[in-house]
Write a protein that holds these residues in place. Structure first.
Motif, short mmCIF file in Angstrom:
data_model
loop_
_atom_site.label_atom_id
_atom_site.label_comp_id
_atom_site.label_asym_id
_atom_site.label_seq_id
_atom_site.Cartn_x
_atom_site.Cartn_y
_atom_site.Cartn_z
N MET A 131 96.39 -25.35 61.16
CA MET A 131 97.18 -24.15 60.89
C MET A 131 96.96 -23.77 59.44
O MET A 131 96.94 -24.63 58.56
CB MET A 131 98.66 -24.44 61.11
N ARG A 132 96.75 -22.48 59.17
CA ARG A 132 96.46 -22.07 57.79
C ARG A 132 97.12 -20.74 57.46
O ARG A 132 97.25 -19.86 58.29
CB ARG A 132 94.95 -22.00 57.58
N PHE A 133 97.55 -20.66 56.20
CA PHE A 133 98.14 -19.45 55.65
C PHE A 133 97.12 -18.79 54.73
O PHE A 133 96.71 -19.38 53.72
CB PHE A 133 99.40 -19.77 54.83
N GLY A 134 96.70 -17.57 55.06
CA GLY A 134 95.80 -16.83 54.20
C GLY A 134 96.61 -16.07 53.16
O GLY A 134 97.72 -15.61 53.42
N SER A 135 96.04 -15.94 51.97
CA SER A 135 96.76 -15.28 50.87
C SER A 135 95.85 -14.30 50.14
O SER A 135 94.68 -14.60 49.88
CB SER A 135 97.27 -16.33 49.88
N ASP A 136 96.40 -13.13 49.81
CA ASP A 136 95.65 -12.16 49.00
C ASP A 136 95.19 -12.77 47.68
O ASP A 136 94.13 -12.43 47.17
CB ASP A 136 96.53 -10.93 48.71
N LEU A 137 96.01 -13.64 47.13
CA LEU A 137 95.68 -14.25 45.85
C LEU A 137 94.38 -15.02 45.93
O LEU A 137 93.51 -14.90 45.05
CB LEU A 137 96.82 -15.19 45.41
N LEU A 138 94.20 -15.80 46.99
CA LEU A 138 92.97 -16.56 47.18
C LEU A 138 91.81 -15.66 47.57
O LEU A 138 90.68 -15.84 47.11
CB LEU A 138 93.18 -17.64 48.24
N ASP A 139 92.08 -14.65 48.42
CA ASP A 139 91.02 -13.74 48.85
C ASP A 139 90.44 -12.97 47.67
O ASP A 139 89.22 -12.81 47.55
CB ASP A 139 91.56 -12.75 49.88
N ALA B 76 101.24 -5.70 60.04
CA ALA B 76 100.61 -4.46 59.60
C ALA B 76 101.52 -3.28 59.88
O ALA B 76 102.38 -3.33 60.76
CB ALA B 76 99.27 -4.24 60.29
N SER B 77 101.35 -2.23 59.10
CA SER B 77 102.11 -1.00 59.28
C SER B 77 101.21 0.18 58.96
O SER B 77 100.57 0.21 57.93
CB SER B 77 103.33 -1.01 58.35
N LYS B 78 101.16 1.13 59.89
CA LYS B 78 100.33 2.33 59.71
C LYS B 78 98.90 1.94 59.37
O LYS B 78 98.27 2.48 58.47
CB LYS B 78 100.92 3.23 58.62
N ASN B 79 98.38 0.95 60.13
CA ASN B 79 96.99 0.48 60.01
C ASN B 79 96.68 -0.18 58.68
O ASN B 79 95.52 -0.33 58.30
CB ASN B 79 96.00 1.63 60.24
N SER B 80 97.70 -0.58 57.95
CA SER B 80 97.49 -1.30 56.69
C SER B 80 98.23 -2.62 56.74
O SER B 80 99.30 -2.73 57.35
CB SER B 80 98.01 -0.47 55.51
N GLY B 81 97.67 -3.64 56.11
CA GLY B 81 98.28 -4.94 56.10
C GLY B 81 99.58 -4.95 55.31
O GLY B 81 99.74 -4.21 54.34
N VAL B 82 100.51 -5.76 55.73
CA VAL B 82 101.78 -5.94 55.04
C VAL B 82 101.82 -7.37 54.49
O VAL B 82 101.60 -8.33 55.23
CB VAL B 82 102.98 -5.72 55.98
N ILE B 83 102.06 -7.51 53.22
CA ILE B 83 102.08 -8.82 52.58
C ILE B 83 103.44 -9.48 52.81
O ILE B 83 104.49 -8.85 52.66
CB ILE B 83 101.80 -8.71 51.07
N MET B 84 103.41 -10.78 53.15
CA MET B 84 104.64 -11.54 53.34
C MET B 84 104.89 -12.43 52.13
O MET B 84 103.97 -13.08 51.62
CB MET B 84 104.55 -12.40 54.59
N ARG C 184 102.09 -13.94 48.55
CA ARG C 184 101.16 -12.90 49.00
C ARG C 184 100.43 -13.34 50.28
O ARG C 184 99.20 -13.23 50.38
CB ARG C 184 100.18 -12.56 47.87
N ILE C 185 101.17 -13.83 51.24
CA ILE C 185 100.59 -14.26 52.50
C ILE C 185 100.21 -13.04 53.34
O ILE C 185 101.04 -12.15 53.57
CB ILE C 185 101.56 -15.17 53.28
N ASN C 186 98.97 -13.00 53.83
CA ASN C 186 98.53 -11.84 54.62
C ASN C 186 98.15 -12.18 56.06
O ASN C 186 97.88 -11.28 56.86
CB ASN C 186 97.36 -11.14 53.93
N ARG C 187 98.12 -13.47 56.41
CA ARG C 187 97.78 -13.84 57.79
C ARG C 187 98.13 -15.31 58.03
O ARG C 187 98.20 -16.11 57.10
CB ARG C 187 96.28 -13.62 58.07
N ILE C 188 98.37 -15.63 59.30
CA ILE C 188 98.60 -17.00 59.73
C ILE C 188 97.63 -17.27 60.88
O ILE C 188 97.57 -16.50 61.84
CB ILE C 188 100.05 -17.21 60.19
#
Length: 229
Positions: free
Chosen positions: A130-138, A102-110, A187-191
């Protein structure tokens, strides 16, 4: 390659490739740690140096418990140590720990589309997903993540995960065809690492200790969109 220090605060830096220090510093201190369960969600607050409650899950009414500590070492400065107990109050108990940039309280996409493998050292007791979350799926309202499940042992072992080993959970062939890893990985947003009733017994004490994680085949300047300075 990109190394992520697996500590409470976390840090992210390149092992190869040249990146301006000012741009790299923009992201290094913005790796957000959080825990989740059927009872509580907590995050690590750097300003206080402790974990704080972000929210509860009254609709689930669970009582699973998870604690996180940092064990000092001379190599990376600290090893992440997680202890968890699956409670009996919720029908489908779960708990785990996650990381998001995250940067400046906003998520950063990997963008991990060039990742050839993902390695880390781990030991403990129980079975982790173990799981990779993605904006595409969200954004598609898909309650799924690309995942890999593995068993922990008392001795340290190196876990290596390649894209071919990842699978949508819960598995659905049509969804995987519609949202392949090649697209979701941009568009990974979390691990996250999760203990759940799928692979563990209610009431058992589960533990997970991990050291640095490395993304192989990924360059920092391709992984995140660097800010304009």
């Amino acid at each position: 390659m990109i190394r992520f220090h697996n500590t409470a605060t976390g840090s992210l830096y390149p092992l190869t490739g040249e990146v301006a220090n000012s741009s790299l510093d923009y992201f290094v201190d913005d790796m957000v740690r959080y825990t989740f369960s059927d009872s509580l969600t907590r995050g690590y607050d750097r300003s206080f140096g402790r974990w704080v409650i972000y929210g509860s899950s009254p609709q689930m009414g669970g009582n699973s418990a998870i604690t996180v500590s940092q064990v000092p070492n001379s190599t990376t400065g600290g090893t992440l140590d997680v202890t968890a107990v699956l409670g009996e109050s919720f029908q489908y108990p779960f708990e785990g720990i996650g990381t998001l940039p995250a940067s400046k309280n906003s998520g950063v996409i990997m963008n991990l589309s060039s990742m050839s493998s993902f390695t880390f050292d781990a030991r403990g007791q129980g079975t982790l997903r173990m799981r990779f979350g993605s904006d595409l799926l969200d954004e598609a309202d898909e309650q799924r993540q690309y995942s890999y499940t593995f068993g922990l042992t008392e001795d340290w072992q190196q876990i290596e995960v390649t894209p071919e080993m990842l699978q949508l959970f819960t598995y659905d062939a049509d969804a995987e065809a519609q949202f392949p890893w090649a697209d979701a990985s941009k568009r990974i947003n979390r691990i996250e690492f999760e203990f759940s009733y799928f692979h563990n017994s209610i009431g058992d004490t589960l533990c997970f200790e991990s050291e640095s994680m490395i993304f192989h085949g990924v360059r920092f300047e391709e992984m995140v969109e660097l800010p304009v300075k």
